[in-house]
Design a protein around this motif. Structure first.
Motif, short mmCIF file in Angstrom:
data_model
loop_
_atom_site.label_atom_id
_atom_site.label_comp_id
_atom_site.label_asym_id
_atom_site.label_seq_id
_atom_site.Cartn_x
_atom_site.Cartn_y
_atom_site.Cartn_z
N ARG A 224 -26.13 -27.35 0.33
CA ARG A 224 -26.20 -28.15 -0.20
C ARG A 224 -27.66 -28.74 -1.84
NH1 ARG A 224 -26.50 -33.60 4.63
NH2 ARG A 224 -24.63 -32.26 5.29
N LYS A 227 -27.00 -27.23 -4.97
CA LYS A 227 -26.07 -27.90 -5.98
C LYS A 227 -27.07 -29.00 -6.09
CE LYS A 227 -21.42 -27.06 -3.47
NZ LYS A 227 -20.21 -27.37 -3.41
N LEU A 228 -27.69 -29.69 -5.24
CA LEU A 228 -28.66 -30.77 -6.48
C LEU A 228 -29.60 -30.63 -7.14
CD1 LEU A 228 -29.16 -32.77 -2.45
CD2 LEU A 228 -27.92 -33.59 -3.73
N ASP A 229 -30.36 -29.64 -6.37
CA ASP A 229 -30.98 -28.88 -8.04
C ASP A 229 -31.84 -29.66 -7.86
OD1 ASP A 229 -31.20 -26.33 -9.55
OD2 ASP A 229 -30.40 -27.25 -11.43
N TYR A 230 -32.97 -29.72 -7.33
CA TYR A 230 -34.10 -30.91 -7.79
C TYR A 230 -35.03 -29.66 -8.31
CZ TYR A 230 -32.38 -33.75 -3.98
OH TYR A 230 -31.94 -35.13 -3.78
N ARG A 290 -29.82 -38.51 -7.95
CA ARG A 290 -29.43 -36.73 -8.03
C ARG A 290 -28.79 -36.79 -6.64
NH1 ARG A 290 -31.01 -31.98 -10.61
NH2 ARG A 290 -32.23 -33.56 -11.35
N TRP A 291 -29.13 -37.68 -5.29
CA TRP A 291 -27.72 -38.12 -4.25
C TRP A 291 -26.58 -38.59 -4.49
CZ3 TRP A 291 -27.94 -34.94 0.38
CH2 TRP A 291 -26.80 -36.66 1.26
N ASN A 293 -25.09 -39.22 -7.23
CA ASN A 293 -23.96 -38.79 -7.85
C ASN A 293 -23.63 -36.92 -7.86
OD1 ASN A 293 -24.77 -40.92 -9.87
ND2 ASN A 293 -26.41 -39.87 -10.82
N THR A 294 -24.28 -36.73 -6.67
CA THR A 294 -23.81 -34.83 -6.04
C THR A 294 -23.15 -34.89 -5.06
OG1 THR A 294 -25.78 -34.54 -7.82
CG2 THR A 294 -24.51 -32.57 -6.20
N ALA A 295 -23.93 -35.82 -3.78
CA ALA A 295 -23.30 -35.46 -2.84
C ALA A 295 -21.35 -35.70 -2.19
CB ALA A 295 -23.93 -36.49 -1.28
N GLU A 296 -21.50 -34.62 -1.74
CA GLU A 296 -19.94 -34.69 -1.44
C GLU A 296 -19.88 -35.75 -0.38
OE1 GLU A 296 -19.43 -30.17 -1.28
OE2 GLU A 296 -20.22 -30.23 -3.12
N TRP A 299 -20.89 -34.39 3.29
CA TRP A 299 -22.47 -34.37 3.24
C TRP A 299 -22.66 -35.29 4.68
CZ3 TRP A 299 -25.07 -32.52 -2.02
CH2 TRP A 299 -24.86 -31.63 -2.45
#
Length: 303
Positions: A224, A227-230, A290-291, A293-296, A299
């Protein structure tokens, strides 16, 4: 160490708690292991930690905790869990198992009572049968525990909250596990439940770099986080952990965050991370956006 009111209970809990899973692999009969745990827990309590969380299935954890700090029982709140057979001759979630498991935990922990017993992540189906909840209520009536709670995730946790039977919720809250922040925490707060955040630093899964970690939970978080790429996870390791921990503690309703270790120096290191103060609202907003906009879809909260 900052303390927060634990829901509608009479407990004021330290924002950092000790998670007993990692010490479970140590051997109670090993003098060096006993010294290690004694130093770890003794120094943490001396520095202000007052929450120790363990479980029936964490190997030798309960026994080691009992050996190390049972003589200081008034200095900390003691939480454990029940539900898994962990060596007893029953199926998981058998009501007889739960009753015997609770008694075994008290014996191992060398105490007459614990402050809180959580059901250890049982399914919504098991909760709906009601028998496991009744066992905990009887334990409370008998003085074996002061409060009862549910440890788990997702829709099962939501059902547990809505029963109105529990004083506490223990659930995963971290950078890589945010679904429960919106799904679960609001209703737990509404019912004034004490909220324990487990895996508050996402097993530091990002630290393994390009290769996934071996730990099952950490591997899912690693995927995860890729993909979140903080961006802040590329900072100095201690700064990244500090940001992750302060994010979890900033979530509305979280009372204490349970961090596990078998390193006697880790408690002091973790406590020092909070000296930076509350996480800036802009960083919190960035993490949450970010979560969002990115979470699938898959998750979900990690049990």
């Amino acid at each position: 160490m900052e303390k927060r009111k634990f829901g509608k209970t009479d407990m004021m809990v330290s924002v950092l708690g000790f998670g007993g899973a990692e010490i479970g692999s140590l051997q109670p009969g090993d003098p060096e292991a006993a010294k290690q745990v004694d130093r770890l827990l003794g120094s943490a309590i001396d520095a202000g930690l007052n929450v120790i969380d363990t479980a029936e299935c964490y190997g030798n954890s309960e026994e080691l905790i009992g050996q190390a700090v049972s003589g200081r029982r008034q200095d900390y709140y003691l939480f454990t869990k029940c539900g898994h057979a962990a060596g007893l001759p029953y199926e998981d979630w058998d009501p007889k198992l739960l009753a015997e498991s609770i008694d075994r935990s008290l014996k191992r922990l060398k105490t007459d009572y614990v402050d809180l017993i959580h059901l250890h992540s049982c399914s919504e189906e098991v909760l709906k049968r009601g028998e496991v909840i009744e066992v905990l209520k009887r334990a409370k009536e008998a003085g074996k525990t002061r409060y009862i709670g549910y440890s788990g995730e997702n829709e099962a946790a939501l059902y547990a909250i809505r029963t109105g039977e529990f004083d506490s919720l223990q659930t995963s809250v971290n950078l890589a596990d945010q679904r429960g922040i919106d799904l679960i925490l609001p209703e737990a707060r509404e019912r004034e439940m004490g909220i324990v955040a487990k895996r508050p630093i996402a097993n530091v899964a990002w630290a393994s770099g390009a290769e996934p970690p071996k730990n099952e939970y950490a591997t899912e978080y690693w995927k995860r986080l890729r993909k979140l790429d903080y961006g802040f996870l590329q900072e100095h390791p201690q700064d990244a952990v500090a940001t992750a921990l302060r994010f979890t503690l900033a979530m509305n309703g979280v009372c204490t965050a349970i961090v596990g270790t078998n390193n006697p120096d880790r408690w002091g290191q973790n406590a020092s991370l909070l000296e930076k103060g509350p996480l800036a609202p802009g960083i919190i907003r960035e993490i949450r956006e970010r979560w969002a906009n990115t979470a699938e879809d898959g998750w979900v909260g990690q049990v």
